[in-house]
Motif scaffolding. Structure first.
Motif, PDB file in Angstrom:
ATOM      1  N   LEU A  27       0.615  -0.812   0.159  1.00 59.13           N
ATOM      2  CA  LEU A  27      -0.358  -0.519  -0.135  1.00 59.13           C
ATOM      3  C   LEU A  27       1.014   1.170   0.097  1.00 59.13           C
ATOM      4  O   LEU A  27       0.775   2.212  -0.809  1.00 59.13           O
ATOM      5  N   ALA A  28       1.668   1.032   0.938  1.00 54.63           N
ATOM      6  CA  ALA A  28       3.084   2.446   0.468  1.00 54.63           C
ATOM      7  C   ALA A  28       3.438   2.709  -0.470  1.00 54.63           C
ATOM      8  O   ALA A  28       4.003   3.645  -0.912  1.00 54.63           O
ATOM      9  N   LEU A  29       3.818   0.989  -1.341  1.00 49.71           N
ATOM     10  CA  LEU A  29       4.600   1.292  -2.902  1.00 49.71           C
ATOM     11  C   LEU A  29       3.438   1.762  -3.363  1.00 49.71           C
ATOM     12  O   LEU A  29       4.240   3.597  -5.171  1.00 49.71           O
ATOM     13  N   ARG A  30       2.456   1.730  -3.587  1.00 51.32           N
ATOM     14  CA  ARG A  30       1.542   2.332  -4.133  1.00 51.32           C
ATOM     15  C   ARG A  30       0.865   3.878  -3.899  1.00 51.32           C
ATOM     16  O   ARG A  30       1.078   4.849  -4.768  1.00 51.32           O
ATOM     17  N   LYS A  31       1.139   4.266  -2.736  1.00 49.05           N
ATOM     18  CA  LYS A  31       0.947   5.427  -2.711  1.00 49.05           C
ATOM     19  C   LYS A  31       2.334   6.772  -3.074  1.00 49.05           C
ATOM     20  O   LYS A  31       1.903   7.655  -3.593  1.00 49.05           O
ATOM     21  N   TRP A  32       3.351   6.247  -2.990  1.00 50.05           N
ATOM     22  CA  TRP A  32       4.490   6.778  -3.011  1.00 50.05           C
ATOM     23  C   TRP A  32       4.916   6.669  -4.496  1.00 50.05           C
ATOM     24  O   TRP A  32       5.236   7.622  -4.909  1.00 50.05           O
ATOM     25  N   GLN A  33       4.234   5.658  -5.182  1.00 48.33           N
ATOM     26  CA  GLN A  33       4.278   5.228  -6.663  1.00 48.33           C
ATOM     27  C   GLN A  33       2.994   4.985  -7.447  1.00 48.33           C
ATOM     28  O   GLN A  33       2.492   4.078  -7.811  1.00 48.33           O
ATOM     29  N   VAL A  35       1.790   5.247 -10.046  1.00 55.59           N
ATOM     30  CA  VAL A  35       2.085   3.901 -11.484  1.00 55.59           C
ATOM     31  C   VAL A  35       2.476   3.130 -11.298  1.00 55.59           C
ATOM     32  O   VAL A  35       1.694   2.260 -12.055  1.00 55.59           O
ATOM     33  N   VAL A  36       2.287   2.101  -9.715  1.00 57.89           N
ATOM     34  CA  VAL A  36       2.449   1.006 -10.267  1.00 57.89           C
ATOM     35  C   VAL A  36       0.806   0.471  -9.324  1.00 57.89           C
ATOM     36  O   VAL A  36       0.193   1.511  -9.254  1.00 57.89           O
ATOM     37  N   THR A 106       7.513   1.354 -14.975  1.00 58.71           N
ATOM     38  CA  THR A 106       7.571   3.043 -15.140  1.00 58.71           C
ATOM     39  C   THR A 106       8.345   4.684 -15.023  1.00 58.71           C
ATOM     40  O   THR A 106       7.942   4.957 -14.325  1.00 58.71           O
ATOM     41  N   GLY A 107       9.919   3.415 -15.147  1.00 61.82           N
ATOM     42  CA  GLY A 107      11.094   4.794 -15.250  1.00 61.82           C
ATOM     43  C   GLY A 107      11.336   4.816 -13.486  1.00 61.82           C
ATOM     44  O   GLY A 107      11.918   5.886 -13.334  1.00 61.82           O
ATOM     45  N   LEU A 108      10.974   3.552 -12.704  1.00 58.81           N
ATOM     46  CA  LEU A 108      11.417   4.990 -11.481  1.00 58.81           C
ATOM     47  C   LEU A 108      13.200   5.099 -11.266  1.00 58.81           C
ATOM     48  O   LEU A 108      13.921   4.016 -11.764  1.00 58.81           O
ATOM     49  N   LEU A 109      13.152   6.224 -10.931  1.00 57.65           N
ATOM     50  CA  LEU A 109      15.590   5.732 -10.458  1.00 57.65           C
ATOM     51  C   LEU A 109      15.397   5.326  -9.853  1.00 57.65           C
ATOM     52  O   LEU A 109      14.632   4.851  -9.017  1.00 57.65           O
TER      53      LEU A 109
END
Length: 145
Positions: A27-33, A35-36, A106-109
């Motif tokens: 859930l946190a990853l989806r909030k921070w990103q 586009v996931v 998504t092109g995550l850095l």
């Protein structure tokens, strides 16, 4: 040295704590990103599955290597510290793989990927406390000598 290993209910309790925690991490990853597109359940299932497949064999293997090649290390705290440092590093790599799998389009850095992986590894370590606690008090323990 006699002791006990958790039985099946203990392993289920441990995995359940981890899965629940990994769901929150998803859930946190989806909030921070945002586009996931993968669900938090899918992220949790992937991370828990990798942990179940990779964790026990590598932990047992590391314990064997330490006992075999470093017999002079005889303090439990030092052995525990060495093993946990290895486990933390392994968790960073596993989290990096999971995050990469769900963000590769998504092109995550890379810096963010490794930051999230390090945070995920810390979270995994924190989840060990309630997970081990439940595993230790669960019924069906198996004695060994």
């Amino acid at each position: 040295m006699p002791g006990h290993l958790p039985g099946i209910p203990g392993y289920v309790a441990f995995a359940g704590v981890k899965f629940g925690g990994y769901y929150l991490a998803g859930l946190a990853l989806r909030k921070w990103q945002p586009v996931v597109t993968a669900s938090a359940l899918k992220i949790a299932g992937t991370r828990t599955g990798l942990g179940v497949l990779i964790g026990p064999p590598l932990t047992i293997g590391l314990a064997y290597v330490i006992a075999k090649f470093f017999p002079q290390i005889n303090t439990d705290l030092l052995i525990f510290s060495c093993m946990y440092a290895f486990i933390y590093a392994l968790r960073v790599l596993v989290w990096a793989l999971v995050i990469y799998l769900f963000t590769k389009q998504t092109g995550l850095l890379k810096s963010k990927l490794w930051t999230y992986a390090a945070l995920g590894a810390v979270w995994s370590c924190l989840l060990d406390l309630p997970g081990f606690g439940l595993a230790i008090i669960s019924p069906g323990q198996v004695p060994f000598c």
